[in-house]
Design a protein around this motif. Structure first.
Motif, PDB file in Angstrom:
ATOM      1  N   ASP A 138      -0.272  10.613 -14.961  1.00  0.00           N
ATOM      2  CA  ASP A 138       1.124  10.742 -14.524  1.00  0.00           C
ATOM      3  C   ASP A 138       1.496   9.482 -13.693  1.00  0.00           C
ATOM      4  O   ASP A 138       2.317   8.524 -14.065  1.00  0.00           O
ATOM      5  CB  ASP A 138       1.786  11.749 -13.721  1.00  0.00           C
ATOM      6  N   VAL A 139       0.798   9.068 -12.720  1.00  0.00           N
ATOM      7  CA  VAL A 139       0.995   8.009 -11.894  1.00  0.00           C
ATOM      8  C   VAL A 139       0.637   6.647 -12.694  1.00  0.00           C
ATOM      9  O   VAL A 139       1.535   5.607 -12.546  1.00  0.00           O
ATOM     10  CB  VAL A 139       0.063   8.124 -10.657  1.00  0.00           C
ATOM     11  N   ARG A 140      -0.389   6.809 -13.254  1.00  0.00           N
ATOM     12  CA  ARG A 140      -0.621   5.400 -14.126  1.00  0.00           C
ATOM     13  C   ARG A 140       0.449   5.200 -15.171  1.00  0.00           C
ATOM     14  O   ARG A 140       0.903   4.049 -15.343  1.00  0.00           O
ATOM     15  CB  ARG A 140      -1.985   5.584 -14.757  1.00  0.00           C
ATOM     16  N   GLU A 141       1.161   6.099 -15.711  1.00  0.00           N
ATOM     17  CA  GLU A 141       2.139   5.849 -16.636  1.00  0.00           C
ATOM     18  C   GLU A 141       3.364   5.282 -16.037  1.00  0.00           C
ATOM     19  O   GLU A 141       4.011   4.607 -16.507  1.00  0.00           O
ATOM     20  CB  GLU A 141       2.486   7.126 -17.294  1.00  0.00           C
ATOM     21  N   ALA A 142       3.673   6.157 -14.804  1.00  0.00           N
ATOM     22  CA  ALA A 142       5.032   5.485 -13.968  1.00  0.00           C
ATOM     23  C   ALA A 142       4.590   3.924 -13.507  1.00  0.00           C
ATOM     24  O   ALA A 142       5.525   3.216 -13.679  1.00  0.00           O
ATOM     25  CB  ALA A 142       5.053   6.259 -12.856  1.00  0.00           C
ATOM     26  N   LEU A 143       3.486   3.561 -13.194  1.00  0.00           N
ATOM     27  CA  LEU A 143       3.013   2.186 -12.732  1.00  0.00           C
ATOM     28  C   LEU A 143       3.575   1.395 -13.829  1.00  0.00           C
ATOM     29  O   LEU A 143       3.787   0.174 -13.760  1.00  0.00           O
ATOM     30  CB  LEU A 143       1.862   2.132 -12.131  1.00  0.00           C
ATOM     31  N   GLU A 144       2.777   1.614 -14.921  1.00  0.00           N
ATOM     32  CA  GLU A 144       2.738   0.897 -16.146  1.00  0.00           C
ATOM     33  C   GLU A 144       4.308   0.602 -16.653  1.00  0.00           C
ATOM     34  O   GLU A 144       4.834  -0.580 -16.825  1.00  0.00           O
ATOM     35  CB  GLU A 144       2.006   1.184 -17.314  1.00  0.00           C
ATOM     36  N   LYS A 145       5.013   1.771 -16.788  1.00  0.00           N
ATOM     37  CA  LYS A 145       6.496   1.717 -17.046  1.00  0.00           C
ATOM     38  C   LYS A 145       7.472   0.830 -15.814  1.00  0.00           C
ATOM     39  O   LYS A 145       8.145   0.168 -16.423  1.00  0.00           O
ATOM     40  CB  LYS A 145       7.055   3.195 -16.982  1.00  0.00           C
ATOM     41  N   ALA A 146       6.913   0.760 -14.815  1.00  0.00           N
ATOM     42  CA  ALA A 146       7.574  -0.080 -13.873  1.00  0.00           C
ATOM     43  C   ALA A 146       7.313  -1.493 -14.136  1.00  0.00           C
ATOM     44  O   ALA A 146       8.223  -2.195 -13.678  1.00  0.00           O
ATOM     45  CB  ALA A 146       7.361   0.143 -12.464  1.00  0.00           C
ATOM     46  N   GLY A 147       6.252  -1.698 -14.692  1.00  0.00           N
ATOM     47  CA  GLY A 147       6.044  -3.358 -15.041  1.00  0.00           C
ATOM     48  C   GLY A 147       4.474  -3.818 -14.752  1.00  0.00           C
ATOM     49  O   GLY A 147       4.150  -4.848 -14.754  1.00  0.00           O
ATOM     50  N   PHE A 148       3.865  -2.937 -13.814  1.00  0.00           N
ATOM     51  CA  PHE A 148       2.494  -3.182 -13.406  1.00  0.00           C
ATOM     52  C   PHE A 148       1.504  -3.298 -14.258  1.00  0.00           C
ATOM     53  O   PHE A 148       1.590  -2.432 -15.050  1.00  0.00           O
ATOM     54  CB  PHE A 148       2.329  -2.196 -12.156  1.00  0.00           C
ATOM     55  N   THR A 149       0.403  -4.058 -14.117  1.00  0.00           N
ATOM     56  CA  THR A 149      -0.727  -3.922 -14.930  1.00  0.00           C
ATOM     57  C   THR A 149      -1.760  -3.434 -14.118  1.00  0.00           C
ATOM     58  O   THR A 149      -2.117  -3.705 -13.167  1.00  0.00           O
ATOM     59  CB  THR A 149      -1.080  -5.339 -15.090  1.00  0.00           C
ATOM     60  N   VAL A 150      -2.420  -2.163 -14.648  1.00  0.00           N
ATOM     61  CA  VAL A 150      -3.683  -1.567 -13.780  1.00  0.00           C
ATOM     62  C   VAL A 150      -4.764  -2.389 -13.725  1.00  0.00           C
ATOM     63  O   VAL A 150      -5.539  -2.816 -14.953  1.00  0.00           O
ATOM     64  CB  VAL A 150      -3.689  -0.189 -14.482  1.00  0.00           C
ATOM     65  N   LEU A 151      -5.389  -2.795 -12.509  1.00  0.00           N
ATOM     66  CA  LEU A 151      -6.671  -3.342 -12.356  1.00  0.00           C
ATOM     67  C   LEU A 151      -7.893  -2.469 -12.164  1.00  0.00           C
ATOM     68  O   LEU A 151      -8.926  -2.765 -12.753  1.00  0.00           O
ATOM     69  CB  LEU A 151      -6.518  -4.440 -11.304  1.00  0.00           C
ATOM     70  N   THR A 170       1.089  -1.286  -0.223  1.00  0.00           N
ATOM     71  CA  THR A 170       0.171  -0.087   0.119  1.00  0.00           C
ATOM     72  C   THR A 170       0.824   1.148  -0.037  1.00  0.00           C
ATOM     73  O   THR A 170       1.710   1.207   0.646  1.00  0.00           O
ATOM     74  CB  THR A 170      -0.926  -0.056   1.296  1.00  0.00           C
ATOM     75  N   ALA A 171       0.462   2.255  -0.590  1.00  0.00           N
ATOM     76  CA  ALA A 171       1.029   3.543  -0.568  1.00  0.00           C
ATOM     77  C   ALA A 171      -0.033   4.483  -0.796  1.00  0.00           C
ATOM     78  O   ALA A 171      -0.418   5.188  -1.772  1.00  0.00           O
ATOM     79  CB  ALA A 171       2.086   3.598  -1.821  1.00  0.00           C
ATOM     80  N   ASN A 172      -0.544   5.211   0.364  1.00  0.00           N
ATOM     81  CA  ASN A 172      -1.100   6.548   0.457  1.00  0.00           C
ATOM     82  C   ASN A 172      -0.396   7.437   0.725  1.00  0.00           C
ATOM     83  O   ASN A 172      -0.251   8.143   1.898  1.00  0.00           O
ATOM     84  CB  ASN A 172      -2.356   6.056   1.818  1.00  0.00           C
ATOM     85  N   ILE A 173       0.327   8.001  -0.308  1.00  0.00           N
ATOM     86  CA  ILE A 173       1.253   9.017  -0.164  1.00  0.00           C
ATOM     87  C   ILE A 173       0.853  10.192  -0.929  1.00  0.00           C
ATOM     88  O   ILE A 173      -0.156  10.885  -0.850  1.00  0.00           O
ATOM     89  CB  ILE A 173       2.789   8.448  -0.559  1.00  0.00           C
ATOM     90  N   LEU A 174       1.589  10.577  -1.923  1.00  0.00           N
ATOM     91  CA  LEU A 174       1.465  11.690  -2.991  1.00  0.00           C
ATOM     92  C   LEU A 174       2.027  11.107  -4.373  1.00  0.00           C
ATOM     93  O   LEU A 174       2.856  10.178  -4.583  1.00  0.00           O
ATOM     94  CB  LEU A 174       2.097  13.064  -2.624  1.00  0.00           C
ATOM     95  N   ALA A 175       1.397  11.908  -5.495  1.00  0.00           N
ATOM     96  CA  ALA A 175       1.885  11.127  -7.055  1.00  0.00           C
ATOM     97  C   ALA A 175       3.215  11.588  -7.003  1.00  0.00           C
ATOM     98  O   ALA A 175       3.893  10.732  -7.588  1.00  0.00           O
ATOM     99  CB  ALA A 175       0.967  12.084  -8.063  1.00  0.00           C
ATOM    100  N   ASP A 176       3.931  12.514  -6.853  1.00  0.00           N
ATOM    101  CA  ASP A 176       5.215  12.758  -6.757  1.00  0.00           C
ATOM    102  C   ASP A 176       6.045  11.929  -6.100  1.00  0.00           C
ATOM    103  O   ASP A 176       7.277  11.963  -6.149  1.00  0.00           O
ATOM    104  CB  ASP A 176       5.529  14.430  -6.481  1.00  0.00           C
ATOM    105  N   ILE A 177       5.583  11.137  -4.947  1.00  0.00           N
ATOM    106  CA  ILE A 177       6.527  10.263  -4.493  1.00  0.00           C
ATOM    107  C   ILE A 177       6.176   8.876  -4.680  1.00  0.00           C
ATOM    108  O   ILE A 177       7.161   8.034  -5.265  1.00  0.00           O
ATOM    109  CB  ILE A 177       6.042  10.199  -2.715  1.00  0.00           C
ATOM    110  N   ILE A 178       5.167   8.404  -5.446  1.00  0.00           N
ATOM    111  CA  ILE A 178       4.641   7.249  -5.880  1.00  0.00           C
ATOM    112  C   ILE A 178       5.263   7.024  -7.312  1.00  0.00           C
ATOM    113  O   ILE A 178       5.952   5.806  -7.503  1.00  0.00           O
ATOM    114  CB  ILE A 178       3.240   7.191  -6.165  1.00  0.00           C
ATOM    115  N   ILE A 179       5.438   7.941  -7.863  1.00  0.00           N
ATOM    116  CA  ILE A 179       6.155   7.835  -8.940  1.00  0.00           C
ATOM    117  C   ILE A 179       7.460   7.236  -9.281  1.00  0.00           C
ATOM    118  O   ILE A 179       7.899   6.436  -9.845  1.00  0.00           O
ATOM    119  CB  ILE A 179       5.919   9.110  -9.937  1.00  0.00           C
ATOM    120  N   PRO A 180       8.262   8.089  -8.580  1.00  0.00           N
ATOM    121  CA  PRO A 180       9.730   7.498  -8.376  1.00  0.00           C
ATOM    122  C   PRO A 180       9.741   6.301  -7.728  1.00  0.00           C
ATOM    123  O   PRO A 180      10.843   5.457  -7.775  1.00  0.00           O
ATOM    124  CB  PRO A 180      10.533   8.654  -7.693  1.00  0.00           C
TER     125      PRO A 180
END
Length: 324
Positions: free
Chosen positions: A296-309, A259-269
């Motif tokens: 921006d967050v969705r793009e970073a997650l997919e770039k890291a290898g995740f599949t958005v559910l 879980t990560a309830n933080i902010l976009a600018d932290i989740i992305i990196p």
């Protein structure tokens, strides 16, 4: 002990944006909104019907966003930083790129910590998220709020109580995706609320990380309040994005749910580090994402290898759930 109250005159439309900017730029994660918006709350007298609500001042679209700082804070320095953030928002509004933010006048006053704590007793009451009851220590579990799990937590100067939309979204994600016996990693654990929720719902162990060293005592105090064992919850201090030693301590391919309830600018990196920590087919529940950063967050997650559910919204806030 004295505390400083920083109050910003603004609009209801700008509340979430100002809260986001204060958190993103200054690390201020706990704010209070004082407005006259209608509350769609069935527990309130009058229920869902505005015409049956008790008489209150008409909603004129104005709001006061408040946050509190300890008495040893350099109030002048903090006021200067806040004014800088507000000036940035005013300039965006004037250029046509931002939303109406009102006067953005800043007021700074002092108050006693007892007054501050007592004030929360007027605002923070027991509530449910699904079958989870969250209540402060000064209230017994209400008979009219059916639940199967119960969490006790009190507000503090820096806190998470589950009342904010982004925390609700994470809790709902845990209720949906967590399985009995799962190992959980909570990034930016803060008060430990998500870690405690995970344990209440059957997690076998939770590891929490945060950059604030004070959160360790807060987490364990909240764990004890809820009659849970410290052996089931490890808290590490550091930045998972940059700290290789912390990454090694947290482990790789070790968690069923993160879980990560933080902010976009932290989740992305942080997305690549989170990906390495999760087991194959593990779930990553992210929240704290203001609406204009969702892409921006969705793009970073997919770039890291995740599949958005899933993408879930609550007001101006989004949760994105994905799988490794």
């Amino acid at each position: 002990m004295k505390y400083f109250c920083f109050a910003i005159d603004t609009t209801t439309e700008a509340e979430d944006v100002i809260a986001y900017m204060l958190s993103d730029r200054l690390g201020i994660d706990s704010v209070e909104f004082d407005d006259n918006e209608f509350v769609d709350d069935s527990e309130k007298e009058g229920g869902f019907f505005p015409e049956l609500q008790p008489d209150t001042p008409a909603d004129d679209g104005t709001s006061v966003v408040k946050f509190y700082m300890p008495g040893d804070t350099d109030a002048d320095e903090m006021a200067s930083k806040v004014t800088g953030v507000l000036s940035e928002l005013k300039k965006k509004e004037e250029s046509g790129e931002g939303i109406p933010v009102g006067t953005c006048t800043l007021h700074v006053t002092t108050s006693d910590d007892k007054d501050w704590r007592d004030k929360w007793k007027d605002y923070f009451h027991a509530f449910t998220i699904g079958d989870l009851l969250i209540r402060p220590s000064w209230e017994e579990a209400p008979a009219d709020l059916p639940h199967t799990h119960e969490l006790e937590i009190d507000p503090g100067v820096a806190f998470g109580t589950g009342a904010h939309e982004s925390t609700r979204l994470c809790i709902e994600g845990l209720q949906k995706y967590l399985k009995e016996g799962d190992r959980v990693l909570d990034l930016g654990t803060g008060s430990g609320i998500l870690a405690i929720v995970a344990l209440l719902y059957g997690a076998s162990h939770v590891t929490g990380t945060d950059i604030d060293p004070d959160c360790t005592d807060t987490c364990y105090e909240n764990l004890e309040k809820n009659h849970l064992s410290k052996e089931d919850f490890d808290v590490y201090i550091g930045n998972l994005t940059e700290d290789r030693e912390l990454q090694d301590r947290v482990g790789y391919g070790a968690y069923d749910v993160v879980t990560a309830n933080i902010l976009a600018d932290i989740i992305i990196p942080m997305a690549p580090a989170a990906y390495r920590a999760i087991k194959k087919d593990g779930i990553f529940i992210t929240s704290g994402i203001i609406i204009f950063r969702k892409g921006d967050v969705r793009e970073a997650l997919e770039k890291a290898g995740f599949t958005v559910l899933d993408e879930v919204a609550d007001g101006e806030w989004f949760s994105i759930v994905c799988r490794k």
